[in-house]
Write a protein that holds these residues in place. Structure first.
Motif, PDB file in Angstrom:
ATOM      1  N   GLN A 288       0.844  -1.181   0.000  1.00 50.80           N
ATOM      2  CA  GLN A 288       0.000   0.000   0.000  1.00 50.80           C
ATOM      3  C   GLN A 288       0.889   1.245   0.000  1.00 50.80           C
ATOM      4  O   GLN A 288       1.786   1.382   0.835  1.00 50.80           O
ATOM      5  CB  GLN A 288      -0.938  -0.031   1.204  1.00 50.80           C
ATOM      6  CG  GLN A 288      -1.960  -1.183   1.100  1.00 50.80           C
ATOM      7  CD  GLN A 288      -2.846  -1.273   2.318  1.00 50.80           C
ATOM      8  OE1 GLN A 288      -2.681  -0.510   3.259  1.00 50.80           O
ATOM      9  NE2 GLN A 288      -3.774  -2.203   2.308  1.00 50.80           N
TER      10      GLN A 288
ATOM     11  N   LYS B  32       0.060   8.379  -0.855  1.00 50.37           N
ATOM     12  CA  LYS B  32      -0.203   9.157  -2.053  1.00 50.37           C
ATOM     13  C   LYS B  32       0.973  10.067  -2.380  1.00 50.37           C
ATOM     14  O   LYS B  32       1.515  10.752  -1.516  1.00 50.37           O
ATOM     15  CB  LYS B  32      -1.470   9.990  -1.871  1.00 50.37           C
ATOM     16  CG  LYS B  32      -1.932  10.648  -3.167  1.00 50.37           C
ATOM     17  CD  LYS B  32      -3.315  11.253  -3.027  1.00 50.37           C
ATOM     18  CE  LYS B  32      -3.777  11.833  -4.354  1.00 50.37           C
ATOM     19  NZ  LYS B  32      -5.130  12.412  -4.261  1.00 50.37           N
TER      20      LYS B  32
ATOM     21  N   ARG C 244       4.952   8.005  -8.636  1.00 50.58           N
ATOM     22  CA  ARG C 244       5.664   7.256  -7.605  1.00 50.58           C
ATOM     23  C   ARG C 244       5.608   5.757  -7.913  1.00 50.58           C
ATOM     24  O   ARG C 244       4.540   5.208  -8.188  1.00 50.58           O
ATOM     25  CB  ARG C 244       5.069   7.522  -6.232  1.00 50.58           C
ATOM     26  CG  ARG C 244       5.678   6.660  -5.116  1.00 50.58           C
ATOM     27  CD  ARG C 244       5.222   7.125  -3.746  1.00 50.58           C
ATOM     28  NE  ARG C 244       5.845   8.398  -3.400  1.00 50.58           N
ATOM     29  CZ  ARG C 244       5.428   9.196  -2.412  1.00 50.58           C
ATOM     30  NH1 ARG C 244       4.371   8.848  -1.698  1.00 50.58           N
ATOM     31  NH2 ARG C 244       6.056  10.324  -2.161  1.00 50.58           N
TER      32      ARG C 244
ATOM     33  N   THR D 261       4.278  -1.180  -7.738  1.00 49.57           N
ATOM     34  CA  THR D 261       3.023  -0.437  -7.788  1.00 49.57           C
ATOM     35  C   THR D 261       3.330   0.979  -8.267  1.00 49.57           C
ATOM     36  O   THR D 261       4.179   1.664  -7.693  1.00 49.57           O
ATOM     37  CB  THR D 261       2.353  -0.387  -6.410  1.00 49.57           C
ATOM     38  OG1 THR D 261       2.051  -1.719  -5.985  1.00 49.57           O
ATOM     39  CG2 THR D 261       1.057   0.427  -6.463  1.00 49.57           C
TER      40      THR D 261
ATOM     41  N   GLN E 140       1.930   4.729  -9.018  1.00 55.22           N
ATOM     42  CA  GLN E 140       0.863   5.664  -8.685  1.00 55.22           C
ATOM     43  C   GLN E 140       1.051   6.954  -9.469  1.00 55.22           C
ATOM     44  O   GLN E 140       2.103   7.592  -9.389  1.00 55.22           O
ATOM     45  CB  GLN E 140       0.885   5.950  -7.183  1.00 55.22           C
ATOM     46  CG  GLN E 140      -0.251   6.855  -6.723  1.00 55.22           C
ATOM     47  CD  GLN E 140      -0.035   7.304  -5.294  1.00 55.22           C
ATOM     48  OE1 GLN E 140       0.650   8.283  -5.039  1.00 55.22           O
ATOM     49  NE2 GLN E 140      -0.602   6.573  -4.360  1.00 55.22           N
TER      50      GLN E 140
ATOM     51  N   ASP F 121      -4.583   9.902  -9.405  1.00 55.79           N
ATOM     52  CA  ASP F 121      -5.607   9.006  -8.865  1.00 55.79           C
ATOM     53  C   ASP F 121      -5.552   7.618  -9.496  1.00 55.79           C
ATOM     54  O   ASP F 121      -6.426   6.787  -9.245  1.00 55.79           O
ATOM     55  CB  ASP F 121      -7.006   9.598  -9.105  1.00 55.79           C
ATOM     56  CG  ASP F 121      -7.219  10.893  -8.333  1.00 55.79           C
ATOM     57  OD1 ASP F 121      -6.642  11.020  -7.231  1.00 55.79           O
ATOM     58  OD2 ASP F 121      -7.951  11.772  -8.829  1.00 55.79           O
ATOM     59  N   HIS F 122      -4.551   7.361 -10.319  1.00 58.21           N
ATOM     60  CA  HIS F 122      -4.473   6.097 -11.042  1.00 58.21           C
ATOM     61  C   HIS F 122      -3.360   5.209 -10.487  1.00 58.21           C
ATOM     62  O   HIS F 122      -2.292   5.688 -10.101  1.00 58.21           O
ATOM     63  CB  HIS F 122      -4.231   6.348 -12.532  1.00 58.21           C
ATOM     64  CG  HIS F 122      -5.210   7.304 -13.135  1.00 58.21           C
ATOM     65  ND1 HIS F 122      -6.519   6.974 -13.363  1.00 58.21           N
ATOM     66  CD2 HIS F 122      -5.074   8.594 -13.545  1.00 58.21           C
ATOM     67  CE1 HIS F 122      -7.152   8.013 -13.892  1.00 58.21           C
ATOM     68  NE2 HIS F 122      -6.297   9.011 -14.011  1.00 58.21           N
ATOM     69  N   THR F 123      -3.637   3.900 -10.457  1.00 56.36           N
ATOM     70  CA  THR F 123      -2.664   2.928  -9.985  1.00 56.36           C
ATOM     71  C   THR F 123      -2.464   1.849 -11.039  1.00 56.36           C
ATOM     72  O   THR F 123      -3.430   1.353 -11.618  1.00 56.36           O
ATOM     73  CB  THR F 123      -3.123   2.273  -8.673  1.00 56.36           C
ATOM     74  OG1 THR F 123      -3.320   3.282  -7.682  1.00 56.36           O
ATOM     75  CG2 THR F 123      -2.083   1.288  -8.161  1.00 56.36           C
TER      76      THR F 123
END
Length: 400
Positions: A258, A261, A268, A280, A282, A285-287
């Motif tokens: 996790q 933000k 990131r 992951t 980021q 607002d998109h992952t």
């Protein structure tokens, strides 16, 4: 992927044979799989589903219910309720190993069992049924004339799948009384219903009853012409793809994946775990996810870094062409861009060094003449990402 065999105590204390298929690195989710009626954990569909999900970062525990496969106990003493109790025992074993399950997957009657078990498993965030009956009593249709013998003697031999099995009256009574509607109403997890319209063992109407009985979020995906046992490799592979994609929306990532933000305007990238290559990504607002193929030690949960670079070029090319065509009012009905990445020799390199080469193939649909097509091909070269890749760039690196 690694696979471990072990045993654990079932509902009545009998040792149940289990197999845990683990992805390379830390799993992003843990699934508990319930096999079909009178089958085993080694049925072809179960093996293919488990290995496919493990290749996509999901650990899968599959086991033989009491009295089946390599598990101890007498099958004729078991019931639908005892199968549900075995599922709870399996979940407890996973929890003991530090692999608390978040996903339940059930095939055929195993699908009915996971629906019954899920409301009493707080850790479960997603439930998948594959060819499951809406009424567990559906399986007694396979007993035929043996039902009378079971009623008279308390137990009788039934031919199922070409092999004899003893079925007890306790199973018949219990499965007849089973009602999934209360469990569906209390299901506090996302539901995915997979079913084939041509399933001749459990009709497609069962999928409708399960779907209508559950609350949102719920999804239904057809398995087209698959048979009940998903015996064709392509059908099992399709089920894996659907479950993998669906689960990313509803199953929370492990704590270590996790990501806080990122500041506005910053992309990131955070590794999933030190044991894998998965990342992951980021962006606002998109992952997204990046990874490497299994053959080089990754878990294949997303495109490679070079795949993402190629995706940026392809997306920018298509957008640039669309903006120009829109401004000109040209009849471009559709655009797709194929990007191939590789190494090629630099024409001005005396040492014969190789450079990165991106080959774009642009597909245009619409009533365009040759002159318009040629112009749009020129416009593709004005794509900002194209220009960035062709320029000499600088990457500044610092510690945060």
């Amino acid at each position: 992927m690694t696979s471990e065999k072990f045993t654990f105590a079932g509902h009545a204390g009998h040792m149940l044979a289990a197999r845990l298929d683990m992805p390379n690195g830390t799993p992003r989710a843990v699934a508990l799989f319930a096999h079909c009626f009178t089958c085993s954990k080694e049925i072809v569909a179960a093996r293919r589903l488990a290995s496919g999900l493990a290749d996509n970062g999901i650990a899968v525990l599959r086991f033989d219910f009491t009295g089946l496969g390599h598990s101890e106990g007498a099958f004729e003493t078991t019931t639908f309720s005892s199968n549900v109790a075995d599922l709870h025992a399996a979940a407890a074993e996973l929890d003991r190993r530090g692999l608390t399950p978040t996903l339940l997957i059930g095939h055929s009657l195993g699908g009915a069992a996971v629906l019954r078990a899920a409301p009493d498993m707080p850790s479960i965030k997603g439930v998948v049924t594959i060819g499951a009956p809406a009424d567990p009593g559906h399986v007694t249709h396979n007993f035929g004339a043996a039902l009378a013998s079971i009623a008279e003697h308390g137990v009788a031999e039934v031919q199922l799948g070409g092999r004899p099995l003893n079925i007890g009256q306790g199973f018949v009574d219990d499965v007849a009384a089973a009602n999934l509607q209360p469990a569906l109403a209390k299901l506090n997890a996302a539901l995915l219903v997979l079913h084939a319209p041509r399933d001749h063992v459990v009709g497609i109407e069962n999928a409708g009853e399960i779907f209508l009985g559950a609350k949102h979020p719920k999804s239904f995906v057809t398995l087209d012409d698959a048979d009940h046992l998903l015996s064709k490799p392509a059908d099992a592979a399709y089920a894996v793809d659907v479950i993998t994609t669906w689960s990313r929306r509803y199953l929370p990532a492990p704590v270590e994946t996790q990501v806080a933000k990122a500041p506005e305007g910053t992309l990131r990238v955070t590794e999933t775990s030190p044991d894998s290559f998965a990342q992951t990504i980021q962006v606002g607002d998109h992952t997204m996810v990046a990874d490497e193929p299994v053959k080089v030690g990754g878990t294949n949960t997303g495109p490679t870094p070079y795949g993402l670079v190629s995706a940026g070029l392809g997306a920018c090319t298509s957008m640039t062409i669309r903006m120009y065509a829109r401004r000109k009012g040209w009849p471009v009905d559709g655009i797709s861009v194929d990007v191939d990445h590789g190494k090629c020799h630099a024409s001005d390199s005396k040492a014969g060094n190789k450079i990165d080469c991106f080959t774009r193939t642009i597909h245009l649909t619409g009533d365009l003449d040759d002159e318009q097509k040629a112009r749009l091909l020129e416009i593709a070269d004005k794509c900002p990402v194209h220009k960035t890749l062709e320029r000499t760039n600088e990457v500044v690196t610092k510690l945060g």
